[in-house]
Scaffold this active site. Structure first.
Site, PDB file in Angstrom:
ATOM      1  CG  ASN A 152      22.457  14.400  41.856  1.00  0.00           C
ATOM      2  OD1 ASN A 152      22.404  15.554  42.114  1.00  0.00           O
ATOM      3  ND2 ASN A 152      23.565  13.435  41.471  1.00  0.00           N
ATOM      4  N   PRO A 171      26.107  19.885  27.459  1.00  0.00           N
ATOM      5  CG  PRO A 171      26.520  18.541  25.900  1.00  0.00           C
ATOM      6  CD  PRO A 171      27.204  18.909  27.186  1.00  0.00           C
ATOM      7  CB  VAL A 172      20.441  21.185  27.460  1.00  0.00           C
ATOM      8  CG1 VAL A 172      21.109  21.339  28.865  1.00  0.00           C
ATOM      9  CG2 VAL A 172      20.442  22.447  26.724  1.00  0.00           C
ATOM     10  CG  ASP A 228      27.974  11.873  40.483  1.00  0.00           C
ATOM     11  OD1 ASP A 228      28.716  12.674  39.602  1.00  0.00           O
ATOM     12  OD2 ASP A 228      26.515  11.955  40.687  1.00  0.00           O
ATOM     13  CB  ILE A 269      30.179  10.025  32.648  1.00  0.00           C
ATOM     14  CG1 ILE A 269      29.719   8.411  33.037  1.00  0.00           C
ATOM     15  CG2 ILE A 269      28.731  10.725  32.529  1.00  0.00           C
ATOM     16  CD1 ILE A 269      28.755   7.995  31.980  1.00  0.00           C
TER      17      ILE A 269
END
Ligand code: EPU
Length: 469
Positions: A71, A169-170, A355, A377
């Site tokens: 990431n 979403p962005v 994660d 999250i």
């Protein structure tokens, strides 16, 4: 030489040199592919038709090196689009996601070379359009939005779509770019960004209802470094990967303060130059191996880690009663048959990472106690639970909270990998289960864990990658 790394793992591919060029040869189909901006055999091609067979019960012991962070690598590779100079990124893990990002850079017009963990990019002339065909396979492709807008002041990037861990979403990415002065329209699944009049720094708040956004902060930071004036991002993501990207941008000439906190200040500069950077160790890969070591280790040591990035995970394991030794760059975990259950809630950094949630669920199954996990999250990120239940786990899912009664006997079964971390959790469950666990859709694991099966085998796990007929 860099390609020697591959000799470690000659089972699937090895790298050969013909003249000045390097090629990968696949051991399974004998095909040769140029080893540049192409997807690796190991990571994408064969894992589509492979499965992992895990024979449970073998204790894990020994040391492994942790790879570079996926990431961090993805936005850092995207950031190389911000300059026409050469950038060299080191310790990029060999994953299908990083290979895919390398391919995107190539398709956008950059010259890209990859040798083992080193990726060299020269993005002299780049295109402003990243169509759906290019971005649809990896949600993180959205992180080309910031650098393309920053450098070209206009671009079209297709929306990457949702994914199995939930709605993604962005809106916050777009909110941040709009705060810099971009005009944005979304039509036919594409994002059109127009900032022809130039970007102007300003204040903004990127906090969303599920906390701050990692790639959204990355995108806005990458656009703001070339804006006029000062940008202040409140509610910025403080994850170490955001800080790593900021450190790379600073090496390129950007002026950024506060990365790694929730308030980032960026003073725009006229242009950026080339730079070299080594990505940070992958804290999620490290966390996954720590949990494996706690579940059935006999002393597992992780080398090349940054323990300060892993405090939430090490604290959680210590609280359960697992003995953990931490040095400057290594962590050792030992098992504890009397470990206690835990209650954890996923949060933005420095809270407990989403994660690592699925892997902790696997751990909870073997602790002879009750644990709860609440996901804030991605509240729907519980696909692994149904698969673990098929293996004998006692999990009660109520909304975004899983209540796990551990200590039941886990039995091997064929299971389906649904996303990257869920797949890793199923591997962990398979390691402790009686008998044989068959994990299908292995490509999910190859997206984000560099040679997970080889590393586990090096620790003593009994597992094999086989062709799915
Ligand atoms: N969100 C919004 N609006 C946005 C962006 C995000 O509401 O515009 C919401 C999301 O729906 C989610 C929350 O904010 O509820 C956090 O999402 P974020 O944007 O931080 O996720 P991301 O940047 O797309 C990165 C990692 C993920 C990791 C999340 C959270 C990369 C490439 N991906 O995604 O990693 O789960 O941050 O930490 O950095 C993984 O590696 O397996 C993985 C999924």
């Amino acid at each position: 030489m860099p390609w020697l790394d591959y000799k470690r793992n000659p089972r699937i591919t090895h790298v050969i040199q013909i003249g000045k060029n390097f090629f990968k040869r696949c051991f399974l189909c004998e095909e040769i592919e140029e080893w540049l901006a192409t997807a690796s055999f190991r990571s994408t091609k064969h894992s589509l038709m492979e499965k992992l067979i895990v024979h449970g019960g073998a204790p894990l012991k020994g040391r492994i090196n942790i790879s570079g962070s996926k990431n961090s690598s993805l936005p850092i590779l995207a950031a190389t689009l911000l300059t026409n100079d050469t950038c060299t990124i080191r310790r990029v893990p060999d994953l299908s996601d990083t290979n895919y990002m390398v391919r995107i850079l190539g398709e956008l017009g950059a010259e890209v070379e990859r040798a083992s963990g080193v990726v060299v990019v020269k993005a002299e002339k780049i295109k402003s359009v990243a169509p759906y065909d290019l971005v649809r396979k990896m949600r993180a492709s959205i992180c080309v939005l910031g650098p393309l807008t920053g450098r070209l002041k206009e671009c079209t990037v297709s929306l990457p779509g949702g994914c199995v861990i939930g709605d993604r979403p962005v809106d916050l990415h777009l909110k941040g770019l709009e705060a810099l002065g971009a005009q944005i329209t979304v039509e036919g699944g594409d994002i059109f960004v127009n900032a022809k009049k130039g970007f102007k720094g300003g204040p903004m708040n990127l906090m969303g209802k599920h906390g701050s956004t990692v790639l959204g902060t990355d995108n806005v930071m990458m656009a703001a470094v070339l804006a006029k004036g000062t940008t202040v991002i409140e509610g910025a993501a403080a994850e170490p990967e955001v800080e790593d990207l900021a450190n790379f941008l600073i090496k390129m000439g950007a002026k950024i303060e506060g990365a790694g906190t929730n308030r980032i200040t960026i003073e725009g500069v006229k242009e950026l130059h080339g730079a070299e950077h080594m990505v940070i160790p992958d804290r999620i890969e490290a966390g996954t191996f720590l949990v494996a070591g706690a579940m059935l280790g006999d002393g597992v040591t992780l080398k090349r880690v940054m323990p300060e990035h892993m405090k939430a995970v090490t604290d959680a394991l210590i609280k359960c009663g697992f003995p953990i030794d931490i040095t400057k760059d290594s962590i050792t975990v030992r098992p504890n048959p009397n470990a206690k259950g835990f209650d954890l809630t996923t949060l933005c950094y420095p809270g407990f990472p989403t994660d690592m949630q699925a892997q902790m669920c696997a751990l909870a199954c073997v602790i002879n106690d009750t644990s709860t996990i609440t996901e804030t999250i991605f509240p729907q990120r519980f696909m692994h639970c149904a698969e673990m239940k098929r293996m004998g786990a006692n999990i009660d899912l109520q909304g975004a909270t899983a209540r796990i009664r551990g200590g039941t006997v886990m039995k091997g079964a064929p299971v389906m990998a649904s996303d990257l971390r869920a797949s890793a959790a199923l591997v962990l469950a398979g390691l402790v289960a009686e008998g044989k666990t068959e994990i299908n859709r292995l490509y999910h694991i190859d997206r984000g864990y560099e040679h997970l099966d080889d590393k586990l085998a090096a620790l003593g796990a009994q597992l094999e990658r086989v062709q799915d007929k």
